[in-house]
Design an enzyme around this catalytic site. Structure first.
Site, PDB file in Angstrom:
ATOM      1  N   CYS A 127      59.380  92.353  61.306  1.00  0.00           N
ATOM      2  CA  CYS A 127      59.990  93.601  60.856  1.00  0.00           C
ATOM      3  C   CYS A 127      61.489  93.370  60.672  1.00  0.00           C
ATOM      4  O   CYS A 127      62.046  92.406  61.204  1.00  0.00           O
ATOM      5  CB  CYS A 127      59.695  94.772  61.786  1.00  0.00           C
ATOM      6  SG  CYS A 127      60.741  94.828  63.236  1.00  0.00           S
ATOM      7  N   CYS A 162      66.437  61.627  67.229  1.00  0.00           N
ATOM      8  CA  CYS A 162      65.636  60.843  66.279  1.00  0.00           C
ATOM      9  C   CYS A 162      65.947  61.293  64.847  1.00  0.00           C
ATOM     10  O   CYS A 162      66.088  60.463  63.945  1.00  0.00           O
ATOM     11  CB  CYS A 162      64.143  61.026  66.544  1.00  0.00           C
ATOM     12  SG  CYS A 162      63.603  60.478  68.173  1.00  0.00           S
ATOM     13  N   ASP A 166      64.546 102.017  21.320  1.00  0.00           N
ATOM     14  CA  ASP A 166      65.157 101.599  20.066  1.00  0.00           C
ATOM     15  C   ASP A 166      64.012 101.343  19.085  1.00  0.00           C
ATOM     16  O   ASP A 166      62.969 100.821  19.475  1.00  0.00           O
ATOM     17  CB  ASP A 166      65.973 100.326  20.290  1.00  0.00           C
ATOM     18  CG  ASP A 166      66.516  99.774  18.995  1.00  0.00           C
ATOM     19  OD1 ASP A 166      67.185 100.520  18.280  1.00  0.00           O
ATOM     20  OD2 ASP A 166      66.263  98.589  18.706  1.00  0.00           O
ATOM     21  N   CYS A 179      62.692  63.836  69.730  1.00  0.00           N
ATOM     22  CA  CYS A 179      63.888  64.607  70.111  1.00  0.00           C
ATOM     23  C   CYS A 179      64.811  64.731  68.894  1.00  0.00           C
ATOM     24  O   CYS A 179      64.606  64.041  67.883  1.00  0.00           O
ATOM     25  CB  CYS A 179      64.638  63.947  71.270  1.00  0.00           C
ATOM     26  SG  CYS A 179      65.367  62.373  70.827  1.00  0.00           S
TER      27      CYS A 179
END
Length: 828
Positions: free
Chosen positions: A75, A150, A524, A147
């Site tokens: 949300c 790396c 138009d 980790c």
């Protein structure tokens, strides 16, 4: 020596510019401009401007913008939580989270803090994935990282390769975004050198690991609650059932509680805070079953909401998969397969029958039918000949085509549509903005009221603490405005997605809402209601056969550049009529043309030309006046002695116009208006054929603006439909500007509020119908959300509402609101 860095052993004896301080003490002695050592007695103040210092805690002064895809927002209050959380970081200069498109835009003062910013979003309970900076970036999946260091190692290694322009490795998603000129195999090989495995991500592959993990937690915690509940009626000890409930709470509640902690740190009152408070409060007063059920229902509702919302977001992301990622390119006598990113302007593509066209271009060789539905929404394939334009993502259905590339992959029509649609989704509609403001006030008021309910009645001796604490917790749950704030954006995203897939580009929720409230549309005439180019409507002969008359007309007009002359030439050529041997061609300015055929002078022109030749038109006057009063241009063919015949030319109404205008009246737009610069006779003829409500004739461009203003003064909400170029003033004056033929003109896509990608009006009724349906669903969602909240509030004080019922009313309402909005994706 500039840009030197001083250590504890390198004492400076004089001022040096651009110095870098390494000691942490410098901010105490010389915060703005000193170079520091660990020995305070030897500090020598150095006057250096702040922009040229390089102290470790100072940003470099250059800002950089990053874009990310955020997962887990269910949300708009989630978006606010992320914004507040990141705004507290010193290195973040600006942050904006677009809930509708699940996109985060962040401007960093110091790009070295980008990892910390990503971790901060993770702490708030959301997944973050960097978006490529441009279309040339490729995505790889990296295996073996355990980790964040790396990821940094891979980045550092690849940055040493000259053919790599930009690389970003995200440890949390296990993905690498990289721009490179060398081959995919080389990149995979380089990554393997430092101990990791890389593979190119498949275009349509989805990462569902996180979703499966969440799903397993919800199922396991649900089973624990069920076992505890059943066991409480059997021989199971209360302690064991309590342990089961507590375990369920931890499994389902770890993520929302963690998110709530970081939301509070950023001074944000989101639903995670409210739900966590309710669950913890329930546990404190011994209602373990209630607390576990609250967390489980909340997690289940959030999971279902996320899955449902992703359907609306995927309605747009599916557009990205329309164009193929590779193309066959002609190189000399060979045809080579190349990634579209590596193809340049004027390269020649070969597209076989049944294949998708990879890039926008112009047909050089071949003829075919092309299915343009993905771009324009047209159901009938369009015939393409040499010189015609084709668009990326459309489907070549029959013949083989050679196409000269006119636009790079990032500039194609489909790329622009995707970009404009994403921008449209990120804009708040007026209703959404109002609901968001309402929720910002409503949530803290109910939160304070809940605290008052918990504390005040027991203080004055009215009821027990546990009783009022429970009612207060129920109020906390009801304070969550999730269903209310989600009611508008999900409906808007669904409607815009539906429109985009049908060849209609709606540039934001504001324009969607306006389209839903239209009661007058002005058109138009030329090029919108009509074809915009004249056609031969009738041929009258008086002295010679029709084919002979047309042969003379063709001979007279074939060297003229006048639009009406071209129309007559095209008409005669289509009937396979050949021209005669003519000579001494002459243009008579403002009147017509003449030529000598078989030693006799022939003329083609208007009434004035033949009046000046002293040829009587009396016997043809009635017929000529009738043709002109119908708005037709009359070309008279004759000699210096007599009239041979008449060719009538007129702008014809589009085949789709009558059906489109009828469709508009069926969806409730009763005032259909035509604006034209043509004479009254032409205007009346077209108005009758098109069945418009009223027309304004003989208008200059500024008069069209006045016509729009007049309609607005009469109380109408007016849309103007034109080509987006010549009608710019009227489009700007109207409440809603709609351009047609957007696939062919970049100007139309940029100027109008709504763009019909096809060069006809057949999608306009669907646009209005879809917009009105969206407004109806938005109103339904808002009222439903408010009524559910009101009912729950009323049921609290008699004690009829339980805590789990309060959660069910909130998450259930949010889910029903989303499902209701998803109906817009299926509007035909």
């Amino acid at each position: 020596m500039s840009d030197t860095c001083c250590s504890t052993e390198n004492l400076q004896t004089g001022p040096k510019k651009d110095t870098c301080c390494s000691s942490k003490e410098e901010t105490k002695a010389a915060p703005a401009s000193a170079c520091c050592s660990s020995n305070q007695e030897n500090r020598i103040p150095v006057k250096v401007e702040k922009k040229s210092t390089c102290c470790s805690n100072e940003p470099t002064g250059t800002t950089e913008k990053f874009s990310y895809r955020i997962s887990g927002m269910d949300c708009p209050s989630c978006a606010l939580t992320i914004e507040k959380g990141l705004s507290g970081m010193y290195e973040v200069e600006a942050v904006k989270v677009h809930y509708n498109s699940a996109k985060l835009d962040v401007t960093m003062k110091d790009s070295s803090a980008i990892d910390r910013m990503e971790k901060e979003v993770g702490k708030l309970g959301f997944s973050i994935e960097p978006l490529p900076k441009n279309k040339k970036a490729k995505t790889y999946v990296i295996e073996g990282m355990d980790c964040g260091s790396c990821a940094k190692s891979i980045e550092n290694h690849l940055n040493t390769i000259s053919k790599v322009q930009n690389v970003s490795v995200n440890f949390s998603t296990g993905k690498m975004k990289i721009e490179h000129e060398n081959s995919v195999e080389e990149i995979i090989s380089e990554v393997s050198k430092i101990g990791f495995k890389a593979s190119l991500e498949e275009k349509n592959k989805e990462n569902t690991v996180t979703a499966k993990k969440e799903n397993s937690y919800i199922i396991t915690s649900g089973v624990l609650i069920l076992l505890g509940f059943v066991g409480s009626y059997g021989d199971v000890t209360p302690l064991l059932t309590t342990i089961m409930y507590a375990a369920a709470m931890v499994m389902s509640g770890f993520k929302p509680v963690k998110s709530a902690f970081y939301a509070l740190k950023s001074r944000s009152l989101d639903m995670n805070v409210l739900m966590s408070a309710a669950a913890i409060g329930a546990a404190l007063i011994g209602e373990w079953l209630e607390g576990a059920t609250v967390v489980w229902l909340f997690s289940l509702g959030t999971y279902l909401q996320n899955r449902s919302i992703e359907k609306t977001r995927n309605s747009i992301r599916s557009l990205m998969d329309l164009a193929p990622s590779e193309a066959w390119v002609k190189q000399g006598t060979q045809v080579v397969k190349k990634p579209v990113e590596e193809i340049g302007i004027n390269d020649i593509l070969v597209v076989k029958p049944g294949e998708k066209i990879p890039l926008d271009g112009e047909v050089l060789q071949g003829e075919s039918s092309v299915n343009q539905a993905p771009i324009t929404g047209e159901s009938i394939p369009v015939d393409k000949l040499i010189g015609d334009l084709v668009y990326a993502g459309t489907i070549n259905e029959s013949g083989s085509l050679e196409i000269k590339v006119t636009k790079l992959v990032e500039d194609t029509t489909i790329a622009k549509i995707i970009h404009l649609v994403e921008e449209a989704q990120e804009q708040k509609a007026p209703t959404q903005a109002f609901v968001d403001r309402f929720a910002e006030i409503y949530t803290p008021i109910v939160f304070i009221l809940a605290l008052a309910v918990m504390i005040l009645p027991p203080l004055v001796g009215f009821g027990t603490l546990d009783e009022w604490l429970y009612k207060g917790l129920e109020l906390l749950v009801i304070a969550c405005p999730c269903a209310l704030v989600i009611s508008t954006p999900v409906a808007i995203v669904s409607a815009i997605g539906n429109a985009a897939k049908n060849g209609i580009l709606i540039k934001g929720g504001t324009f969607l809402e306006k389209a839903g409230s239209l009661d007058a549309i002005a058109f138009d005439k030329t090029g919108t209601l009509t074809e915009g180019k004249p056609k031969v409507t009738s041929v009258k002969t008086y002295k010679i056969p029709e084919r002979e008359l047309l042969s003379i007309a063709l001979t007279l007009e074939e060297y003229s550049s006048h639009p009406i002359a071209k129309t007559i030439v095209e008409y005669a050529t289509n009937l396979k009529i050949s021209s005669k041997q003519g000579e001494m061609f002459k243009s008579i300015v403002g009147k017509g043309v003449q030529a000598t055929i078989n030693k006799e002078v022939f003329y083609a022109g208007n009434k004035r030309l033949f009046e000046e030749l002293n040829i009587s038109l009396k016997r043809y006057e009635y017929e000529l006046q009738n043709l002109q009063s119908d708005g037709k241009t009359v070309v008279i063919i004759g000699t210096s002695k007599e009239i041979l015949g008449v060719i009538a030319v007129a702008d014809t109404i589009r085949p789709t116009t009558v059906k489109a205008l009828k469709g508009l009246k069926q969806v409730g737009v009763n005032q259909i208006v035509m604006l034209t610069g043509d004479n009254n006779g032409t205007a009346e003829r077209i108005a009758t054929e098109a069945n418009v409500s009223r027309y304004f004739a003989e208008l200059l461009p500024e008069d069209k603006v006045e016509a729009i203003k007049q309609l607005q003064k009469e109380g109408y909400t007016v849309a103007m439909v034109g080509d987006g170029i010549n009608d710019a003033p009227a489009l700007a004056t109207s409440d809603l500007g709609i351009a047609m033929g957007g696939a062919g003109t970049d100007t139309a896509m940029e100027t109008a509020d709504i763009v019909l990608m096809a060069d006809n009006l057949e999608k306009l009724p669907h646009t209005v119908k879809l917009s009105r349906k969206a407004l109806t669903i938005i109103k339904q969602n808002i009222w439903f959300s408010l009524i559910i909240k009101l009912i729950a509030l009323v049921l609290i004080f008699p004690g009829w509402l339980t805590l789990w019922m309060a959660v069910l009313s909130d998450t259930g309402a949010a889910l029903l609101v989303i499902l209701n909005a998803l109906r817009l994706l299926r509007v035909k």
